[in-house]
Design an enzyme around this catalytic site. Structure first.
Site, mmCIF file in Angstrom:
data_model
loop_
_atom_site.group_PDB
_atom_site.id
_atom_site.type_symbol
_atom_site.label_atom_id
_atom_site.label_comp_id
_atom_site.label_asym_id
_atom_site.label_seq_id
_atom_site.Cartn_x
_atom_site.Cartn_y
_atom_site.Cartn_z
ATOM 1 N N LYS A 84 0.855 -1.179 0.000
ATOM 2 C CA LYS A 84 0.000 0.000 0.000
ATOM 3 C C LYS A 84 0.893 1.231 0.000
ATOM 4 C CE LYS A 84 -3.559 2.443 2.570
ATOM 5 N NZ LYS A 84 -4.515 2.376 3.674
ATOM 6 N N LYS A 141 -2.137 -1.524 -3.813
ATOM 7 C CA LYS A 141 -3.019 -0.366 -3.744
ATOM 8 C C LYS A 141 -2.210 0.905 -3.813
ATOM 9 C CE LYS A 141 -6.072 1.943 -0.574
ATOM 10 N NZ LYS A 141 -6.497 2.051 0.772
HETATM 11 C C1 PBG Z 1 -7.414 3.306 5.613
HETATM 12 C C2 PBG Z 1 -7.703 3.227 4.167
HETATM 13 C C3 PBG Z 1 -7.538 4.200 3.169
HETATM 14 C C4 PBG Z 1 -8.093 3.656 2.014
HETATM 15 C C5 PBG Z 1 -8.519 2.394 2.314
HETATM 16 N N1 PBG Z 1 -8.267 2.138 3.647
HETATM 17 C C6 PBG Z 1 -7.032 5.574 3.219
HETATM 18 C C7 PBG Z 1 -5.640 5.866 3.605
HETATM 19 O O1 PBG Z 1 -4.799 4.995 3.805
HETATM 20 O O2 PBG Z 1 -5.378 7.047 3.740
HETATM 21 C C8 PBG Z 1 -8.190 4.358 0.677
HETATM 22 C C9 PBG Z 1 -9.294 3.880 -0.207
HETATM 23 C C10 PBG Z 1 -9.575 4.759 -1.361
HETATM 24 O O3 PBG Z 1 -8.944 5.813 -1.587
HETATM 25 O O4 PBG Z 1 -10.495 4.400 -2.115
HETATM 26 N N2 PBG Z 1 -6.122 3.176 6.021
#
Ligand code: PBG
Length: 326
Positions: free
Chosen positions: A195, A248
């Site tokens: 991520k 992601k």
């Molecule tokens: C929480 C999380 C996030 C997303 C999914 N889980 C945001 C982040 O890490 O700031 C993003 C999902 C999206 O942008 O569609 N940690």
């Protein structure tokens, strides 16, 4: 042999020919639809930053989940918003939290629909960080203990898959251990393994009010220029017991999906994030491109790169589109 014997256009002659030689297929079985829940009753609030998405209360989310299931989409991914934030994000594992309530209601009404839950603290902590802040830094191991409590509370409320999205080191191990100890040996883990610290989460952070109150997430989420490190993150999560690993965002990281596919045999998910959804929506709304074909092209690119599972805000639309076409 070369031209004129070789004419690659022969196989593009008409739709039937193109369908016959198509290398990648997109199916409703590949899709996961994210849903947002908050406490309350009879709530269906449009999310301004993400046209077509809503915040639901645990009662109304059941209707939405039924619609998703009726389209043949196998799974939803639940995100929660607390009534109150605090330093350690304790509402994230509250038995009567919005996600826990929604889980009980959805699994009762729709036993076949898989429910995945986002396991993180960012929407629940006053700092807006994915972990607990101690002396200005995120305390990795203490955060892992809390995340395991969150995952356990989701399992107890009926979750099929826990999806940690915090990027702490070791959280998959902590979660797997707590699930095993408590008899939830069949609850799977879908880890947000690679991520990235991405600007494409912007609309989502507005949706759940989870922007960090200070600093950024770069000390835990990955640095976008890195690829080999993503493979190390994925390998670590598999070793700790992740059943599904995730990359992601999806579109700026198709190379990572492709490399992960070549290296690992486990199921790979890709998250077509809020910023990617919003960009297409905005461009389509401005009349600059065709929404449906651009959507399918995006989803195909993610599948072609090697993802087995696509988490996308387009899931319902894509499923409807697939029902219409062959
Ligand atoms: C929480 C999380 C996030 C997303 C999914 N889980 C945001 C982040 O890490 O700031 C993003 C999902 C999206 O942008 O569609 N940690």
């Amino acid at each position: 042999m070369a031209f004129p014997e070789i004419r690659l256009r022969r196989l593009r002659k008409n739709d039937s020919m193109r369908r016959l030689v198509r290398e990648t297929t997109l199916s409703v079985n590949d899709l996961v639809f994210p849903l947002f829940v908050r406490s309350g009753e009879n709530v269906k609030e449009p999310i301004e930053s993400m046209a077509g998405c809503f915040r639901f209360s645990p009662d109304t989310v059941v209707d939405e989940a039924s619609e998703v299931a009726a389209l043949g989409i196998p799974a939803i991914l639940l995100f929660g918003m607390p009534a109150k934030k605090d330093n350690i994000g304790s509402e994230a594992w509250a038995e009567d939290g919005a996600v826990q309530q929604a889980l009980r209601a959805i699994t009762k009404a729709l036993p076949e629909l898989l429910v995945i839950t986002d396991v993180c603290l960012c929407a629940y902590t006053s700092s807006g960080h994915c972990g607990v802040v101690k002396d200005g830094r995120i305390d990795n191991d203490y955060t892992c203990e809390l995340l395991a409590k969150v995952a356990l509370s989701h399992a107890q409320a009926g979750a099929d898959i826990a999806a940690p999205s915090d990027m702490m080191d070791g959280r998959v191990k902590y979660i797997r251990e707590v699930l095993e100890e408590n008899g939830f040996k069949d609850v799977a883990i879908m880890s947000y393994s690679a991520k990235y610290a991405s600007a494409f989460y912007g609309p989502f952070r507005d949706a759940v009010d989870s922007a960090p109150a200070f600093g950024d997430r770069k000390s835990y989420q990955m640095d976008p220029p890195n690829a080999r490190q993503a493979l190390a993150e994925i390998a670590a999560d598999i070793a700790e017991g992740a059943d599904i690993v995730m990359v992601k965002p999806a579109l700026s990281y198709l190379d990572i999906i492709c490399r992960a596919r070549q290296r690992f045999d486990c199921s790979i998910a890709a998250y077509n994030v809020s910023g990617e959804y919003m960009m297409l929506n905005s461009a389509a709304q401005a009349g600059l491109l065709d929404r449906e074909s651009a959507m399918l092209e995006m989803l195909y690119s993610i599948k072609r790169a090697g993802a087995d599972i696509i988490i996308t805000y387009f899931a319902k639309e894509a499923a409807k589109q697939m029902q219409k076409s062959k």
